[in-house]
Design a protein around this motif. Structure first.
Motif, PDB file in Angstrom:
ATOM      1  N   UNK A  31       0.652  -1.476  -0.032  1.00 41.18           N
ATOM      2  CA  UNK A  31      -0.164   0.226   0.073  1.00 41.18           C
ATOM      3  C   UNK A  31       1.439   1.366   0.044  1.00 41.18           C
ATOM      4  N   UNK A  32       2.242   0.550   0.421  1.00 38.09           N
ATOM      5  CA  UNK A  32       3.128   2.291   0.793  1.00 38.09           C
ATOM      6  C   UNK A  32       3.731   2.833  -1.224  1.00 38.09           C
ATOM      7  N   UNK A  33       3.294   1.853  -2.154  1.00 35.46           N
ATOM      8  CA  UNK A  33       3.626   2.215  -3.803  1.00 35.46           C
ATOM      9  C   UNK A  33       1.802   2.761  -4.204  1.00 35.46           C
ATOM     10  N   UNK A  34       1.890   4.467  -3.751  1.00 37.19           N
ATOM     11  CA  UNK A  34       0.996   4.631  -4.124  1.00 37.19           C
ATOM     12  C   UNK A  34       0.714   4.956  -6.177  1.00 37.19           C
ATOM     13  N   UNK A  35       2.278   4.976  -6.226  1.00 39.99           N
ATOM     14  CA  UNK A  35       1.611   5.206  -8.058  1.00 39.99           C
ATOM     15  C   UNK A  35       0.903   3.941  -8.503  1.00 39.99           C
ATOM     16  N   UNK A  36      -0.650   4.370  -9.027  1.00 36.28           N
ATOM     17  CA  UNK A  36      -1.309   2.801  -9.909  1.00 36.28           C
ATOM     18  C   UNK A  36      -0.524   2.621 -10.767  1.00 36.28           C
ATOM     19  N   UNK A  37       0.361   3.213 -11.787  1.00 40.55           N
ATOM     20  CA  UNK A  37       0.952   2.769 -13.037  1.00 40.55           C
ATOM     21  C   UNK A  37       1.915   1.666 -12.243  1.00 40.55           C
ATOM     22  N   UNK A  38       3.077   1.582 -11.180  1.00 45.05           N
ATOM     23  CA  UNK A  38       3.724   1.550 -10.324  1.00 45.05           C
ATOM     24  C   UNK A  38       2.915  -0.501 -10.719  1.00 45.05           C
ATOM     25  N   UNK A  39       1.864  -0.509 -10.163  1.00 44.86           N
ATOM     26  CA  UNK A  39       1.096  -1.601  -9.538  1.00 44.86           C
ATOM     27  C   UNK A  39       0.239  -2.375 -10.937  1.00 44.86           C
ATOM     28  N   UNK A  40       0.236  -1.467 -11.653  1.00 47.78           N
ATOM     29  CA  UNK A  40      -0.344  -2.109 -12.926  1.00 47.78           C
ATOM     30  C   UNK A  40       0.788  -2.756 -13.472  1.00 47.78           C
ATOM     31  N   UNK A  41       2.262  -1.838 -13.452  1.00 51.25           N
ATOM     32  CA  UNK A  41       3.221  -2.966 -14.539  1.00 51.25           C
ATOM     33  C   UNK A  41       3.357  -3.237 -13.718  1.00 51.25           C
ATOM     34  N   UNK A  42       3.447  -3.925 -11.878  1.00 50.16           N
ATOM     35  CA  UNK A  42       4.439  -5.067 -11.692  1.00 50.16           C
ATOM     36  C   UNK A  42       3.426  -6.288 -11.685  1.00 50.16           C
ATOM     37  N   UNK A  43       1.954  -6.024 -12.007  1.00 50.40           N
ATOM     38  CA  UNK A  43       0.450  -7.329 -12.469  1.00 50.40           C
ATOM     39  C   UNK A  43       0.718  -7.306 -13.563  1.00 50.40           C
ATOM     40  N   UNK A  44       1.309  -6.976 -14.691  1.00 47.91           N
ATOM     41  CA  UNK A  44       1.746  -6.948 -16.259  1.00 47.91           C
ATOM     42  C   UNK A  44       2.552  -8.029 -16.339  1.00 47.91           C
ATOM     43  N   UNK A  45       3.714  -7.269 -15.316  1.00 45.04           N
ATOM     44  CA  UNK A  45       5.264  -8.032 -15.374  1.00 45.04           C
ATOM     45  C   UNK A  45       4.912  -9.936 -14.879  1.00 45.04           C
ATOM     46  N   UNK A  46       3.866  -9.656 -13.349  1.00 40.75           N
ATOM     47  CA  UNK A  46       4.069 -11.224 -13.308  1.00 40.75           C
ATOM     48  C   UNK A  46       2.912 -11.541 -14.239  1.00 40.75           C
TER      49      UNK A  46
END
Length: 265
Positions: A124-139
């Motif tokens: 939840x500390x990663x408040x950047x939605x673009x980063x969270x989406x990219x991490x999901x896409x990477x996985x």
């Protein structure tokens, strides 16, 4: 007994103000400390992600080299099989190509950072939605790549190796010869007679299937690289000057993951 009625109202107001200010300062210090703690945890999480990313890029590079070896070996075998040449004239290169088609790797990038962040709530500390989406896409991309690479390993064990043995061809005697060397290169052949499979249509279909598997793997690898590049750019922006120091492969991880060697051994 003191006479409170003699104290002016302003004295009470001053005391009230002091009390309120003290409470606000206490809350402010707590909030500042919490914010500082969260900022440190966030920076540590971003730095750990950067290290994971650098390690993942190294693993993708290793996998890409092996995917290319398998693809080129399979493609060259198919060209030779359809050339109409006497199979015996390609005895040495046939050993080399079948040996080249053994190689397999299942890319398993480190994911402890993301899993730990999910478990302890730090994601939840990663408040950047673009980063969270990219991490999901990477996985997601890595999961599909893993499935395809695993299919390549399984194909060797369930189709390739048994077929060679049924033809009386000793898999263990296959040795690596550089695919790009001319056939007259002075390396003593091991006489496995793999060249006898050049006109074998059933074997050819296995080689064709292997080519398709690793062509798919290369496509998925490129997809994973796209997500990796996106994450890297976001982390560079988030970490600033600290990014370069953080973006380094984890020591020991690479050697441990790729030590398996050829699928057939």
């Amino acid at each position: 007994m003191s006479d409170h009625s003699s104290r002016p109202l302003s004295a009470y107001l001053k005391e009230a103000v002091v009390i309120v200010v003290s409470i606000l300062l206490a809350f402010g210090v707590d909030a500042w400390w919490d914010g500082r703690d969260q900022a440190e945890r966030r920076d540590a999480l971003l730095a750990a992600l950067a290290a994971d990313l650098a390690t993942s890029e190294q693993l993708l590079d290793a996998g890409s080299a092996l995917h290319t070896d398998v693809l080129e070996a399979a493609a060259r075998w198919l060209r030779l099989a359809r050339s109409g040449d006497d199979p015996a004239t390609h005895a040495l290169v046939a050993d080399s190509l079948v040996s080249g088609m053994q190689w397999a790797i299942v890319t398993r990038p480190p994911d402890e950072t993301v899993r730990a962040a999910l478990e302890n709530g730090d994601l939840s500390l990663l408040e950047n939605p673009e980063l969270l989406a990219a991490l999901a896409g990477w996985q997601s991309a890595i999961r599909y790549l893993n499935d395809t690479e695993t299919a390549g390993v399984d194909q060797w064990y369930t189709d390739f190796s048994p077929y060679l043995r049924r033809q009386g061809l000793p898999v263990a005697d296959l040795v690596w010869h550089d695919q790009y060397l001319p056939e007259e290169y002075p390396i003593e052949p091991r006489h496995t007679e793999v060249y006898r499979l050049l006109p074998d249509t059933e074997w050819e279909s296995l080689v064709q299937a292997r080519w398709y598997i690793y062509e798919d793997a290369r496509f998925l690898e490129n997809l994973a690289r796209t997500e990796l590049e996106l994450i890297r750019n976001i982390l560079r922006e988030e970490l600033g000057p600290a990014f370069e120091a953080s973006y380094r492969p984890r020591s020991g991880w690479f050697a441990e993951v790729v030590a398996d060697g050829p699928a057939g051994h």
